[in-house]
Design an enzyme around this catalytic site. Structure first.
Site, PDB file in Angstrom:
ATOM      1  N   GLN A  98       4.797  12.997  -2.378  1.00 45.60           N
ATOM      2  CA  GLN A  98       5.593  11.821  -2.722  1.00 45.60           C
ATOM      3  C   GLN A  98       4.656  10.740  -3.258  1.00 45.60           C
ATOM      4  O   GLN A  98       3.737  10.302  -2.563  1.00 45.60           O
ATOM      5  CB  GLN A  98       6.368  11.266  -1.528  1.00 45.60           C
ATOM      6  CG  GLN A  98       7.348  10.182  -2.001  1.00 45.60           C
ATOM      7  CD  GLN A  98       7.968   9.380  -0.890  1.00 45.60           C
ATOM      8  OE1 GLN A  98       7.257   8.709  -0.155  1.00 45.60           O
ATOM      9  NE2 GLN A  98       9.290   9.433  -0.777  1.00 45.60           N
ATOM     10  N   TYR A 177      10.288  -0.275  -2.343  1.00 41.19           N
ATOM     11  CA  TYR A 177       8.978  -0.211  -2.987  1.00 41.19           C
ATOM     12  C   TYR A 177       9.141  -0.431  -4.501  1.00 41.19           C
ATOM     13  O   TYR A 177      10.211  -0.820  -4.958  1.00 41.19           O
ATOM     14  CB  TYR A 177       8.280   1.085  -2.594  1.00 41.19           C
ATOM     15  CG  TYR A 177       8.044   1.142  -1.100  1.00 41.19           C
ATOM     16  CD1 TYR A 177       7.148   0.271  -0.490  1.00 41.19           C
ATOM     17  CD2 TYR A 177       8.764   2.019  -0.286  1.00 41.19           C
ATOM     18  CE1 TYR A 177       6.958   0.273   0.884  1.00 41.19           C
ATOM     19  CE2 TYR A 177       8.581   2.026   1.091  1.00 41.19           C
ATOM     20  CZ  TYR A 177       7.678   1.156   1.677  1.00 41.19           C
ATOM     21  OH  TYR A 177       7.515   1.147   3.041  1.00 41.19           O
ATOM     22  N   ARG A 224      13.302   9.988  -5.240  1.00 40.48           N
ATOM     23  CA  ARG A 224      14.083   9.591  -4.067  1.00 40.48           C
ATOM     24  C   ARG A 224      14.655   8.194  -4.298  1.00 40.48           C
ATOM     25  O   ARG A 224      13.952   7.302  -4.780  1.00 40.48           O
ATOM     26  CB  ARG A 224      13.210   9.585  -2.810  1.00 40.48           C
ATOM     27  CG  ARG A 224      14.028   9.530  -1.517  1.00 40.48           C
ATOM     28  CD  ARG A 224      13.140   9.569  -0.288  1.00 40.48           C
ATOM     29  NE  ARG A 224      13.875  10.096   0.851  1.00 40.48           N
ATOM     30  CZ  ARG A 224      13.615   9.785   2.126  1.00 40.48           C
ATOM     31  NH1 ARG A 224      12.635   8.952   2.415  1.00 40.48           N
ATOM     32  NH2 ARG A 224      14.310  10.315   3.106  1.00 40.48           N
ATOM     33  N   GLY A 312      14.070  14.019   8.678  1.00 39.89           N
ATOM     34  CA  GLY A 312      12.870  13.223   8.858  1.00 39.89           C
ATOM     35  C   GLY A 312      12.317  13.335  10.257  1.00 39.89           C
ATOM     36  O   GLY A 312      11.560  14.244  10.581  1.00 39.89           O
ATOM     37  N   ARG A 313      12.726  12.401  11.137  1.00 39.26           N
ATOM     38  CA  ARG A 313      12.128  12.313  12.473  1.00 39.26           C
ATOM     39  C   ARG A 313      12.184  13.614  13.263  1.00 39.26           C
ATOM     40  O   ARG A 313      11.276  13.909  14.052  1.00 39.26           O
ATOM     41  CB  ARG A 313      12.807  11.187  13.254  1.00 39.26           C
ATOM     42  CG  ARG A 313      12.403   9.799  12.787  1.00 39.26           C
ATOM     43  CD  ARG A 313      13.356   8.735  13.303  1.00 39.26           C
ATOM     44  NE  ARG A 313      14.649   8.765  12.629  1.00 39.26           N
ATOM     45  CZ  ARG A 313      15.672   7.989  12.938  1.00 39.26           C
ATOM     46  NH1 ARG A 313      15.565   7.135  13.943  1.00 39.26           N
ATOM     47  NH2 ARG A 313      16.800   8.044  12.252  1.00 39.26           N
TER      48      ARG A 313
END
Length: 357
Positions: A98, A177, A224, A312-313
């Site tokens: 990424q 971002y 993404r 994810g987590r």
């Protein structure tokens, strides 16, 4: 019947299942933004995922957001990543890097440079620095002539990623971002060709993807996005119009996939699925929200037209997450205190499911 464990053809890759390991910042890189042997072990442990997307990797010094994150802008960084990608491949996996330019979400204490952004509007909140959390500084607004250089930085990092053995790259266009800042209606107050109406605000994202596709090919390029997300204080006042226009332009470039986060209501997300003709990776729950993605969420979004589901987590504490999902086994809880603390504790110390005799 399509299930989470049905294989899928993504660009030049055959994924054995539709489980994607989502990108997650872990701040375990060595000085100089170098990948480490522990990072190789961490990703290799999770190689049963159909696809791994790495933590955010900065494409330049000024693009670095957090201390302790890896880069892809020097030869030394490329060399340090090669054992990581080799370990994943040796374990039968596939991995994209990424590429993450932090834009205004950075600090001079981290990079030695004043952050840049579309406009001189600071992010909301405190940013991480080597000296602890500090208020986000006001970035320097990029001049019109400078903007293409930052769009090209994603492509330059992508070339290095492929050289380092990655199977492709995902541009981080989400979560407040740099790409997300240009898309935003409150972080981007520009009056030139990169600001104002929707057609201008999507320009930076399209140029970044276009440059990357030119550099490494569409089959190796994903992006993404977090439609309607408010990370670091960004806002979108016209979510459906903005992202439909963006997806329409991206479709002409034929990237490998779009990776959507569940940052908008389901009706909007389904509409964006319909607007996107290519592969959709769906992250079904709000990143860092109160709930982790589970099997029900995955099945729900496969039914709504997603092709791949990112977790994810759950991947942090469950290196064998694919096997646990397949067998209906318990999902181990994650220790949040170890997310960013460095070291191998809470990084390499989670085990696979132990069957009782």
């Amino acid at each position: 019947m399509t299930t989470l464990f049905t294989s899928y053809r993504l660009g030049g890759l055959t994924l054995p299942n539709r489980v994607v390991m989502a990108p997650m910042t872990r701040v375990r890189a060595a000085a100089g933004g170098l990948a480490t042997p522990s990072m190789a072990a961490y990703y290799a442990q999770r190689a049963t995922a159909g696809l791994i997307v790495s933590e955010g990797v900065q494409p330049s010094v000024i693009g670095q957001s957090n201390p302790g994150t890896p880069g892809l802008h020097t030869d030394e960084q490329v060399a340090a990543w090669r054992p990581v990608t080799a370990a994943v491949h040796a374990n039968g996996g596939r991995i994209f890097a990424q590429i993450m330019h932090g834009g205004r979400v950075s600090h001079p204490d981290t990079t030695g440079m004043r952050p840049v952004g579309p406009s001189a509007v600071p992010a909301v909140g405190e940013v991480f620095t080597p000296n602890g959390p500090q208020p986000a500084p006001t970035p320097r607004a990029l001049g019109t002539a400078e903007v293409p250089e930052h769009a090209r930085s994603y492509a330059q990092a992508a070339r290095r990623a492929v050289d380092a053995g990655f199977d492709g790259v995902e541009l981080h266009g989400a979560n407040g971002y740099l790409i997300s800042q240009f898309l935003s209606s409150n972080a981007n107050l520009r009056t030139d060709r990169y600001g104002g109406p929707v057609a201008n605000r999507i320009r930076f994202a399209v140029e970044a993807v276009s440059a990357t596709v030119d550099a490494v090919g569409g089959a190796r390029t994903g992006i993404r996005l977090s439609p309607g997300g408010t990370f670091w204080g960004v806002e979108d006042t016209d979510v459906r119009e903005l992202y439909t226009a963006l997806l329409t332009e991206l479709a002409r470039l034929e990237p490998a996939y779009v990776h959507l986060e569940a940052t908008a209501d389901e009706e909007t997300l389904v509409a964006l699925r319909r607007a996107w003709p290519g592969t959709l990776v769906m992250n079904p729950v709000l990143p860092m929200g109160p709930k982790q993605t589970g099997r029900e969420d995955a099945d729900h979004w496969l039914g709504l037209g997603a092709d791949l589901i990112s977790f994810g987590r759950a991947f942090i504490a469950n290196p064998d997450l694919v096997e646990r999902l397949r067998g209906g086994l318990p999902i181990a809880p994650v220790d949040e205190a170890t997310y960013y603390q460095g070291g191998d504790a809470g990084y390499l110390t989670y085990s696979t499911h132990q069957y009782e005799a």
